[in-house]
Design a protein around this motif. Sequence first.
Motif, PDB file in Angstrom:
ATOM      1  N   LYS A   1      35.195 -60.211  11.289  1.00 42.83           N
ATOM      2  CA  LYS A   1      35.404 -60.033   9.446  1.00 42.83           C
ATOM      3  C   LYS A   1      36.911 -59.198   8.465  1.00 42.83           C
ATOM      4  O   LYS A   1      37.123 -59.513   8.012  1.00 42.83           O
ATOM      5  CB  LYS A   1      34.129 -60.753   8.823  1.00 42.83           C
ATOM      6  N   CYS A   2      36.541 -58.159   9.529  1.00 45.08           N
ATOM      7  CA  CYS A   2      37.361 -56.974   8.887  1.00 45.08           C
ATOM      8  C   CYS A   2      38.630 -56.905   9.051  1.00 45.08           C
ATOM      9  O   CYS A   2      39.165 -57.182   9.048  1.00 45.08           O
ATOM     10  CB  CYS A   2      36.892 -55.805   9.190  1.00 45.08           C
TER      11      CYS A   2
ATOM     12  N   LEU B   1      44.799 -60.085   6.465  1.00 44.65           N
ATOM     13  CA  LEU B   1      45.284 -61.151   5.727  1.00 44.65           C
ATOM     14  C   LEU B   1      46.100 -60.208   3.908  1.00 44.65           C
ATOM     15  O   LEU B   1      47.180 -60.791   3.701  1.00 44.65           O
ATOM     16  CB  LEU B   1      44.480 -62.046   5.125  1.00 44.65           C
ATOM     17  N   LYS B   2      45.640 -59.163   4.421  1.00 39.19           N
ATOM     18  CA  LYS B   2      45.844 -58.417   3.380  1.00 39.19           C
ATOM     19  C   LYS B   2      47.133 -57.522   3.630  1.00 39.19           C
ATOM     20  O   LYS B   2      48.125 -57.253   3.063  1.00 39.19           O
ATOM     21  CB  LYS B   2      45.059 -57.150   3.444  1.00 39.19           C
TER      22      LYS B   2
ATOM     23  N   LEU C   1      42.341 -64.939   0.113  1.00 40.13           N
ATOM     24  CA  LEU C   1      41.799 -65.218   1.343  1.00 40.13           C
ATOM     25  C   LEU C   1      41.400 -64.322   2.313  1.00 40.13           C
ATOM     26  O   LEU C   1      40.101 -64.519   2.498  1.00 40.13           O
ATOM     27  CB  LEU C   1      42.708 -66.044   2.283  1.00 40.13           C
ATOM     28  N   GLY C   2      41.397 -62.762   1.746  1.00 38.43           N
ATOM     29  CA  GLY C   2      41.193 -62.108   2.189  1.00 38.43           C
ATOM     30  C   GLY C   2      39.978 -61.570   1.508  1.00 38.43           C
ATOM     31  O   GLY C   2      38.497 -61.204   2.176  1.00 38.43           O
ATOM     32  N   ILE C   3      39.573 -61.640   0.661  1.00 42.09           N
ATOM     33  CA  ILE C   3      38.392 -61.331  -0.138  1.00 42.09           C
ATOM     34  C   ILE C   3      37.814 -62.226   0.214  1.00 42.09           C
ATOM     35  O   ILE C   3      36.374 -62.029   0.012  1.00 42.09           O
ATOM     36  CB  ILE C   3      38.555 -61.396  -1.756  1.00 42.09           C
ATOM     37  N   THR C   4      37.915 -63.499  -0.403  1.00 42.88           N
ATOM     38  CA  THR C   4      36.641 -64.867   0.764  1.00 42.88           C
ATOM     39  C   THR C   4      36.701 -64.519   2.000  1.00 42.88           C
ATOM     40  O   THR C   4      34.894 -64.719   2.438  1.00 42.88           O
ATOM     41  CB  THR C   4      37.494 -66.289   1.019  1.00 42.88           C
ATOM     42  N   VAL C   5      37.273 -64.601   3.200  1.00 47.86           N
ATOM     43  CA  VAL C   5      37.085 -64.133   4.412  1.00 47.86           C
ATOM     44  C   VAL C   5      35.908 -62.636   4.448  1.00 47.86           C
ATOM     45  O   VAL C   5      34.772 -62.522   5.053  1.00 47.86           O
ATOM     46  CB  VAL C   5      37.929 -63.843   5.048  1.00 47.86           C
ATOM     47  N   GLY C   6      36.328 -61.569   3.505  1.00 44.42           N
ATOM     48  CA  GLY C   6      35.560 -60.293   3.500  1.00 44.42           C
ATOM     49  C   GLY C   6      34.076 -60.802   2.856  1.00 44.42           C
ATOM     50  O   GLY C   6      33.240 -60.007   3.194  1.00 44.42           O
ATOM     51  N   THR C   7      33.713 -61.482   2.112  1.00 41.07           N
ATOM     52  CA  THR C   7      32.219 -61.659   1.736  1.00 41.07           C
ATOM     53  C   THR C   7      31.945 -63.419   1.579  1.00 41.07           C
ATOM     54  O   THR C   7      30.395 -63.168   1.426  1.00 41.07           O
ATOM     55  CB  THR C   7      32.717 -62.031  -0.305  1.00 41.07           C
ATOM     56  N   THR C   8      32.655 -63.832   2.972  1.00 36.96           N
ATOM     57  CA  THR C   8      31.673 -65.021   3.430  1.00 36.96           C
ATOM     58  C   THR C   8      29.937 -64.414   4.214  1.00 36.96           C
ATOM     59  O   THR C   8      30.608 -63.781   4.722  1.00 36.96           O
ATOM     60  CB  THR C   8      32.253 -66.155   4.408  1.00 36.96           C
TER      61      THR C   8
END
Length: 175
Positions: A2-3, A9-10, A31-38
Amino acid sequence: GKCQAATALKEKGNSLFRDGQYVEAGEEYLLGITVGTTATSSKDSATDDTTVAGASIKALEGLEEDLSEMLRTLLTACHSNLSACLIQLKVWGEAADHASAAIALSGGTHSKAIYRRGVANTALFKLDEAEADLKAAAALQESAEVTAAINRLALARFTASTGIAEDGTFCIDPL
């Protein structure tokens, strides 16, 4: 994992931002936030915290310390950079929200996010909040950017008290 996905994305967002493509850059950061918080586990990922920072803070719970810190740094950067995009697009309320998320995630130490929230709050005429942020940003890191923002805040205070805009026109009823 995930990181790495969120980092990619960042980085893509950073490249788009440099090219002045703020909408597209903002989409990458979001999208980076979404991937990171899934949620990584199957346990219920719902959170009572409905602030913009809520999901990001929740995502850090129960992670190993080094992974948690890496993800915290990444999510902080994505929220702060998304705030920068939203400022360019003059979407002030959401810019302030994402800056606040970065500030919360960083434990109040992210000077760029503090500066960005100050800029957004100046535009929203939340002038006392803006002043507190801009003074804090200046204390953390003096820069021409912060000084310019403090000068804009002084102009906003003048506009708020007189109703006269920078260009000499009447723009709002005085507070």
